[in-house]
Design an enzyme around this catalytic site. Structure first.
Site, PDB file in Angstrom:
ATOM      1  N   SER A  16       0.807  -1.491  -0.252  1.00 32.80           N
ATOM      2  CA  SER A  16       0.131   0.488   0.332  1.00 32.80           C
ATOM      3  C   SER A  16       0.860   1.244  -0.144  1.00 32.80           C
ATOM      4  O   SER A  16       2.245   0.897  -0.274  1.00 32.80           O
ATOM      5  CB  SER A  16      -0.688   0.087   0.856  1.00 32.80           C
ATOM      6  OG  SER A  16      -2.102   0.799   0.894  1.00 32.80           O
ATOM      7  N   ASN A  17       0.234   2.899   0.651  1.00 26.73           N
ATOM      8  CA  ASN A  17       0.978   3.955   0.392  1.00 26.73           C
ATOM      9  C   ASN A  17       0.970   4.811   1.641  1.00 26.73           C
ATOM     10  O   ASN A  17      -0.656   4.147   2.506  1.00 26.73           O
ATOM     11  CB  ASN A  17       1.073   3.920  -0.549  1.00 26.73           C
ATOM     12  CG  ASN A  17      -0.444   4.727  -1.077  1.00 26.73           C
ATOM     13  OD1 ASN A  17      -1.291   5.245  -0.378  1.00 26.73           O
ATOM     14  ND2 ASN A  17      -0.807   4.270  -2.348  1.00 26.73           N
TER      15      ASN A  17
END
Ligand code: C5P
Length: 216
Positions: free
Chosen positions: A25-26
């Site tokens: 993810s981020n």
């Protein structure tokens, strides 16, 4: 009163699952999309907020569609697309997803190679078939800010792009004050200097409305 315009807003990161408990993810928090959704609802829009996982509470009066992966986000958008007038894509969609998903927890070994494939460019897909709809993208850059944003505006067939950047004293994540630059198809730019995302959202919506009125 005429029919309410339908604004579809995406927010937050996506998660691309490697196994039942791990993901790629981020650091996106979703704040920009949620603030935009709240303001748009106040302005009288019918709002659908399609969001990846965040810790935020969806604004009252907004149709909330929670998703996890890029693929789910595209699917959710496909369902509301036929009635959408405006799409605002603030989501930080993961660019890659694992080629293989392991149904059981991946074992810890000395070295691990994970094969990734690109996710679909969601806003590009909808941008290419937007018809009369108005489509807005966001670009988070760490170098060549403006050149990259203008390229994305064109490649994804957007009407407007909101450039924000990490570095040079600017941190676009979370609730801190931040600077942004809006760029439209004519090349016109509008700089938003260090402000809250609430204030930025008001200006962004105003700029969208001005351009939508011209498009009709
Ligand atoms: O990742 P990139 O900088 O190209 O993102 C710019 C715009 O494209 C953003 O509005 C983002 O939501 C959108 N995007 C997308 N699907 C992807 C990657 C980005 O819709 N797979």
């Amino acid at each position: 009163m005429g029919k309410k315009q339908h604004m579809v807003i995406t927010a937050g990161p996506t998660r691309e699952m490697l196994d039942p408990v791990r993901f790629l993810s981020n650091v996106s928090t979703g704040v920009m999309g949620y603030v935009l959704a709240r303001q748009a609802e106040r302005l009288g829009f019918r709002v659908t907020l399609v969001s990846g996982p965040t810790t935020l509470k969806p604004p009252d009066g907004v149709t909330f569609v929670p998703v996890v992966t890029a693929q789910e986000m595209k699917q959710a958008l496909s369902e509301v697309w036929p009635t959408a007038d405006i799409l605002v894509m603030t989501a930080a969609v993961c660019d890659y997803t694992p080629v293989e998903y392991s149904k059981t927890k991946i074992k810890r070994i000395e070295q691990q190679t994970i094969r990734l494939r690109q996710t679909e460019d969601i806003v590009k897909w909808f941008g290419e078939q937007k018809g009369k709809r108005f489509v807005v993208g966001f670009a988070l850059e760490t170098e060549n800010y403006m050149a990259n944003a203008v390229r994305k505006l064109q490649e994804k067939n957007l009407d407007l792009i909101v450039l924000n950047w990490y570095g040079q004293g600017n941190n676009p994540f979370g609730t801190a004050q931040t600077s942004m630059i809006l760029v439209d198809r004519s090349g016109a730019q509008k700089k938003l200097d260090r402000m809250t995302k609430g204030d930025a959202a008001k200006i962004i919506l105003d700029e969208i409305l001005k351009r939508c009125a011209k498009k009709d």
